[in-house]
Motif scaffolding. Structure first.
Motif, mmCIF file in Angstrom:
data_model
loop_
_atom_site.group_PDB
_atom_site.id
_atom_site.type_symbol
_atom_site.label_atom_id
_atom_site.label_comp_id
_atom_site.label_asym_id
_atom_site.label_seq_id
_atom_site.Cartn_x
_atom_site.Cartn_y
_atom_site.Cartn_z
ATOM 1 N N ARG A 73 0.829 -1.193 0.000
ATOM 2 C CA ARG A 73 0.000 0.000 0.000
ATOM 3 C C ARG A 73 0.876 1.261 0.000
ATOM 4 N NH1 ARG A 73 -5.532 -0.483 1.133
ATOM 5 N NH2 ARG A 73 -5.035 -2.616 1.671
ATOM 6 N N GLU A 74 1.898 1.224 0.857
ATOM 7 C CA GLU A 74 2.799 2.377 0.901
ATOM 8 C C GLU A 74 3.523 2.563 -0.424
ATOM 9 O OE1 GLU A 74 3.744 1.648 5.615
ATOM 10 O OE2 GLU A 74 5.359 1.449 4.151
ATOM 11 N N SER A 77 2.685 1.596 -3.364
ATOM 12 C CA SER A 77 1.848 1.976 -4.501
ATOM 13 C C SER A 77 1.546 3.473 -4.470
ATOM 14 C CB SER A 77 0.557 1.161 -4.499
ATOM 15 O OG SER A 77 -0.201 1.478 -3.358
ATOM 16 N N ARG A 78 1.772 4.100 -3.329
ATOM 17 C CA ARG A 78 1.589 5.559 -3.272
ATOM 18 C C ARG A 78 2.899 6.314 -3.456
ATOM 19 N NH1 ARG A 78 -0.855 4.857 1.790
ATOM 20 N NH2 ARG A 78 -2.900 3.897 1.548
ATOM 21 N N SER A 79 3.976 5.564 -3.710
ATOM 22 C CA SER A 79 5.289 6.199 -3.800
ATOM 23 C C SER A 79 5.360 7.146 -5.003
ATOM 24 C CB SER A 79 6.358 5.123 -3.916
ATOM 25 O OG SER A 79 7.553 5.679 -4.396
ATOM 26 N N ASP A 80 6.214 8.152 -4.873
ATOM 27 C CA ASP A 80 6.380 9.105 -5.963
ATOM 28 C C ASP A 80 7.542 8.743 -6.877
ATOM 29 O OD1 ASP A 80 4.289 10.651 -5.098
ATOM 30 O OD2 ASP A 80 5.551 11.768 -3.692
ATOM 31 N N ARG A 83 6.817 3.684 -9.511
ATOM 32 C CA ARG A 83 5.502 3.895 -10.135
ATOM 33 C C ARG A 83 5.386 3.073 -11.416
ATOM 34 N NH1 ARG A 83 2.279 7.458 -8.076
ATOM 35 N NH2 ARG A 83 0.946 7.518 -9.908
ATOM 36 N N HIS A 122 2.572 0.456 -11.469
ATOM 37 C CA HIS A 122 1.400 1.049 -12.093
ATOM 38 C C HIS A 122 1.323 0.784 -13.574
ATOM 39 C CE1 HIS A 122 -0.014 3.139 -8.496
ATOM 40 N NE2 HIS A 122 1.263 3.163 -8.181
#
Lengths: 264, 379
Positions: free
Chosen positions: A235-236, A238-241, A246, A250
């Protein structure tokens, strides 16, 4: 269940500032990570980013060019000196191609660690082996077969049975689900979770399988560019910049896997 | 150097004992390293004659699947003896492992491997041999057709592979074949010298060395060396290609493995072996010459003069003539054994050994057959 030890706070695996080079090719520039007892830790990253090399360094098959890798607090590369027999019994490794001994039957393969490391009676060994073969979901009649008579998926499961036959505290899996059909791959994930719950296993796995990552990994380290790009839960991450992370999570497949597991 | 956390492998041992009436006290760490001691302790327990038995498991501090297997076996055994067994005080996490073991117990049970009876063994052996013979015949046929075709249409020959084979199996074998045949020449002359000196027929050392080397020994020595050197390599190479699915890739590309792999090897060896034999002849005779001048006072010029008289050209030609057939046998057997490899790594070793043994055997059989036929023709 592994009983708590005196040094429970020391991480089970400690990789610090590892630098690896093969000739001109630099694989790891600066890799550091720790694995805690009882977690399912996944190492992810694109092809050729040095995931398997890192695993080989952790289990002591390969020496990093510089930096330190510790397994149970002992420097991994010293494991080959043979002074640390007890450490070898405490972890199991499942190799990508199975690495079953081709001159032994499946049952003999699974029994090999028990025969080498313990002095159990043949009866008890036979029962433990049969239990492990059943618990990885292999039919009993496959026990007398040789590795070249088994299918790829069966060979993989046999390799897992051999890796867990000593009830190790730590289990290494190199791409456990690659090339397996989705049903068997999902079964494999279930099996790992079950073993973890039952025996308090710590699992380190190298994988590309995004479904697997979402389903069973407690923490994931993403390797890339010779370093650790990020460590955290799926979860963490998948929110990474980070653009490389990504890209990895993604892509179309990453989004599909996230849609399935991430929202729950 | 590193300070380690105390390994879990030196945990307190596992114990069992009878504690009170009808109570079996289980204690300690029921884990794989302790199990052999535990099994011994179990064997020494004096079982009470009570119909009911309670296992007091409160003191079990650690358990893995191995320990659970032993506990389950114990319970099963006691129940078979007609006792009622209960397990009390087992920690929930260990009970979970025990449940996993007992729930899988019915599914397990490795099939007992039964030795087939003699009739079945004979049947299996016969059918295995028949199959092997048929496939060997098939292979010889396929290769012969392939060779015949490519000789008619030389454009199909892989010249690079052929040249590489000539280098590896011919040129690179020069030092070892040269040294060995030189030594053989020395040995023959030396052994003969003793006998010939007794009769004062020193000069016949030339006949001895010349005829035996040229006609029989050089071709055989070279063939045996090459069987060990190249025949085994062929089997191992092709076998490994089979194991790694390279052969399948070759076939799916529409290429013929015989043309790609067998043909260059056979041709290379058929060319190389006669050449190596000539070379071995030369060095062997030279070795004999050295001993003759040293031990028997036969000078080099005398030796050469006598050689021209005594050793007819046919001996040389017969020796050289056999070499291509030897080469054909060695290359085909090596390749055939390579293609026979089915399974894994140990199969490669087995078939490589077989290829050497079989090719040397067949070479000698062929040589014996040649001797018989040539003696009919009085050559």
């Amino acid at each position: 269940m592994t009983p708590t030890l005196a040094g429970v706070e020391t991480p089970i695996i400690e990789v610090s500032h590892v630098f690896t080079r093969f000739g001109e090719t630099v694989v790891h520039k600066d890799v550091s990570l720790t694995v805690r007892r009882g977690e399912v830790f996944a190492i992810a990253g694109g092809n050729g980013c040095g995931k398997s090399t890192l695993m080989r360094e952790i289990v002591g098959l390969q020496e990093p060019t510089s930096g330190v890798v510790r397994l149970f607090g002992i420097e991994s590369w010293q494991l080959r000196e043979g002074r640390h027999h007890e450490v070898h019994r405490r972890f199991g490794v499942m190799f990508q191609q199975g690495a079953l001994f081709s001159s032994l039957t499946l049952a003999e393969n699974v029994a090999a660690p028990l025969k080498e490391h313990t002095r159990l009676s043949p009866d008890v060994i036979r029962d433990i082996v049969a239990l492990k073969i059943a618990s990885v979901g292999l039919p009993a009649d496959s026990a007398a077969k040789y590795p070249n008579e088994l299918s790829g998926g069966m060979r993989r499961r046999a390799a897992l049975a051999r890796a867990i036959v000593m009830d190790p505290e730590l289990l290494f899996l190199d791409e456990p689900t690659a090339g397996l059909d989705p049903m068997i791959a999902a079964g494999f994930d279930e099996l790992v979770l079950q073993l973890k719950a039952l025996l308090g296993l710590t699992v380190v796995m190298v994988t590309h399988d995004l479904d697997s990552l979402w389903r069973i990994a407690d923490r994931v380290a993403v390797l890339g560019d010779g370093t650790v790009l990020g460590i955290g839960t799926m979860r963490e991450l998948s929110r990474s910049d980070d653009p490389l992370i990504r890209e990895y999570f993604h892509g179309p497949r990453g989004r599909a896997a996230e849609g399935q597991h991430g929202s729950t | 150097m590193a300070v380690t956390s105390k390994p879990s492998w030196t945990r307190p041992e596992a114990k069992v004992g009878i504690g009170g009436a009808g109570v079996l006290r289980c204690e300690g760490s029921w884990t794989i390293p302790n199990l052999s001691a535990l099994s011994r302790a179990l064997a020494g327990v004096q079982w009470p004659r009570t119909p009911k038995l309670a296992c007091d498991a409160t003191q079990i501090t650690a358990m893995d699947t191995g320990g659970a297997v032993v506990l389950h076996r114990l319970v099963m055994q006691l129940r078979r003896e007609g006792r009622q067994v209960t397990i009390e005080g087992l920690r929930p996490e260990f009970a979970e492992i025990l449940r996993m073991v007992s729930s899988n117990w019915n599914r397990i049970g490795l099939p007992a491997t039964t030795r087939p009876g003699w009739a079945e063994q004979v049947d299996q052996a016969v059918s295995k041999w028949t199959k092997q013979a048929v496939s060997a015949l098939g292979f010889i046929g396929e290769s012969t057709v392939g060779i015949w075709r490519s000789l008619n249409a030389p454009s199909g020959i892989r010249w690079r592979a052929l040249l590489r084979g000539l280098e590896l199996d011919g040129f690179n074998a020069l030092p070892i074949t040269g040294l060995l045949s030189f030594l053989i020449g020395v040995v023959i002359a030396y052994q003969g010298a003793e006998q010939l000196r007794k009769f004062g027929t020193n000069i016949f050392v030339v006949d001895l060395v010349g005829i035996s080397l040229l006609r029989e020994i050089s071709p055989l020595i070279v063939a045996i060396l090459i069987a060990g050197r190249s025949g085994s390599a062929y089997a191992a190479e092709i076998g490994t290609m089979k194991v790694t699915e390279e052969l399948d890739a070759v076939q799916t590309l529409g290429l013929s493995p015989v043309q790609l792999l067998v043909l260059p090897r056979v041709l290379a060896l058929v060319i190389a072996l006669p050449l190596l034999t000539v070379y071995a002849d030369g060095l062997g005779v030279f070795g004999g010459m050295l001993i003759a001048s040293n031990q028997l006072n036969v000078s080099f010029t005398e030796f050469v003069d006598r050689f021209e008289e005594a050793v007819a050209l046919r001996h040389f030609l017969i020796g050289i003539g056999k070499a291509p057939f030897f080469a054909f046998i060695i290359a085909l057997v090596g390749c055939y054994q390579g293609f026979q490899i089915r399974g894994g790594v140990d199969d490669v070793g087995r078939h490589t050994t077989t290829s050497v043994v079989q090719s040397i055997f067949l070479v000698i059989v062929f040589d014996a057959w040649c001797s018989i036929v040539l003696s009919w023709w009085e050559l």
